[in-house]
Motif scaffolding. Structure first.
Motif, mmCIF file in Angstrom:
data_model
loop_
_atom_site.group_PDB
_atom_site.id
_atom_site.type_symbol
_atom_site.label_atom_id
_atom_site.label_comp_id
_atom_site.label_asym_id
_atom_site.label_seq_id
_atom_site.Cartn_x
_atom_site.Cartn_y
_atom_site.Cartn_z
ATOM 1 N N GLU A 193 0.897 -1.108 0.046
ATOM 2 C CA GLU A 193 -0.041 0.294 -0.093
ATOM 3 C C GLU A 193 0.579 1.087 -0.266
ATOM 4 O O GLU A 193 0.141 2.555 -0.499
ATOM 5 C CB GLU A 193 -0.964 0.082 0.831
ATOM 6 N N ASP A 208 1.844 -2.833 4.533
ATOM 7 C CA ASP A 208 0.963 -3.031 3.994
ATOM 8 C C ASP A 208 1.289 -4.113 3.266
ATOM 9 O O ASP A 208 0.719 -4.192 2.000
ATOM 10 C CB ASP A 208 -0.664 -2.809 4.241
ATOM 11 N N MET A 225 3.025 -6.128 7.939
ATOM 12 C CA MET A 225 2.577 -5.386 7.808
ATOM 13 C C MET A 225 3.541 -4.156 7.573
ATOM 14 O O MET A 225 3.380 -3.149 6.816
ATOM 15 C CB MET A 225 2.156 -4.713 9.590
#
Length: 360
Positions: A193, A208, A225
């Protein structure tokens, strides 16, 4: 070289230099009047302003070089015609072609000078000129100076990178993807992301993220993450400044274009236009010289003013076509080299036509 050749060549070069020395201060004065408020508002250091106007002088002279050259030839050749010096020269048995010789020598000197400037001096001046404008004179210029949206780059023979948007201030990219192929088969793909460049250790942080390795009997998928990693590309290579080609000398520009072709850059036509103009602009000195002599060598009823009007129309017509076809070359699917050289071709035909009429 005969006395008449030295006389004309001296007038050719002196008038051209005088035209530059007259118009450049005018250009600087107008630019200062337009930008002084912004400079004061942004508290620009005096040293930066001084360097900007050194770069501005070189950039401005190179940009309007065809107009300066054309008008200077129109000016002094019209004076020769009005003083019946051209008639006297041609009446002595010198052909019009022979009369052109010192003009061609002058055009050769100016062309070589313009070529060397375009190869080495103008790129450095362009970098200073453009960087100053984006840094101090354009709102949000630091972001606008880079192509930051829908960035797609080929970073090696088999690896491709995509970023939806990139913020150069925070060194943060969004909707990142990297793919590696072997032949036409996908070997692995990384998506995230967000991706952030860490200047301290030249690493990248993925947020992400998802990493997928394609295997013969199944895919290996890793999801997390955050992950710190290293990529084989520099952050500045990912989003080069929009005017990068104008800031490179000839040899660096050729290497840069070859590298961008391998990467599949969408801006390759923009870079090629810059390269081709390094040759086309110096050649225009010969074409504009022939046109200027053909237009101004005859004595007219309206005197020098008529020749200047004709010269200004032709000169601005050339500049207009050069700009229009330059933009078309950057955007069109046609080969850029054809569109960049088209103004020279059109005005070259005009030069031949005017030269034949002038001889008669």
């Amino acid at each position: 070289m005969k006395i008449i050749d030295k006389y004309i060549l001296k007038r050719y070069l002196m008038t051209f230099v005088t035209m530059l020395l007259l118009f450049i201060p005018i250009g600087i004065t107008i630019d200062v009047a337009e930008k002084v408020n912004k400079m004061i508002e942004n508290r620009v250091p005096f040293s930066a302003i001084a360097q900007y106007y050194v770069d501005f002088t070189i950039y401005f002279a190179n940009l309007l070089f065809p107009i300066f050259l054309f008008l200077s030839i129109i000016w002094f050749t019209s004076k020769l015609a009005n003083n019946t010096e051209v008639v006297a020269i041609l009446s002595s048995g010198i052909s019009f072609q022979r009369f052109l010789k010192p003009y061609i020598i002058g055009a050769s000197i100016v062309s070589v000078f313009a070529l060397l400037m375009g190869f080495f001096l103008v790129p450095k001046a362009s970098e200073g000129f453009k960087t100053f404008r984006y840094t101090y004179l354009i709102g949000n210029g630091q972001n606008e100076m880079r192509d930051n949206s829908d960035v797609f780059r080929q970073i090696s023979e088999n690896e491709y990178v995509y970023v939806s948007t990139y913020n150069p201030d925070s060194k943060m990219g969004f909707k990142f993807a990297m793919e590696r192929f072997e032949g036409d088969r996908l070997k692995y793909k990384i998506t995230a992301e967000r991706i952030k460049f860490n200047e301290k250790d030249s690493t990248y942080s993925l947020f992400d993220y998802k990493k997928r390795k394609v295997g013969a009997f199944g895919d290996d998928i890793e999801i997390g993450m955050k992950k710190d990693t290293v990529f084989p590309f520099e952050v500045d290579e990912l989003t080069p400044v929009v005017y990068i080609a104008e800031t490179l000398n000839y040899f660096d520009l050729v290497k840069f274009i070859d590298k961008e072709k391998q990467r599949g850059s969408s801006n390759i036509n923009v870079y090629l236009v810059v390269l081709y103009k390094k040759y086309s602009v110096p050649l225009s000195a010969f074409i504009l010289t022939v046109i200027a002599v053909a237009v101004s060598s005859m004595k007219r009823r309206g005197g020098m003013g008529i020749n200047l009007v004709i010269g200004i129309v032709i000169a601005f017509g050339f500049i207009f076509m050069d700009k229009v076809f330059g933009v078309m070359a950057e955007k069109a699917s046609a080969p850029p080299i054809i569109l960049v050289w088209l103004p020279n071709l059109i005005f070259g035909i005009l030069a031949i036509y005017l030269l034949r009429n002038a001889k008669r």
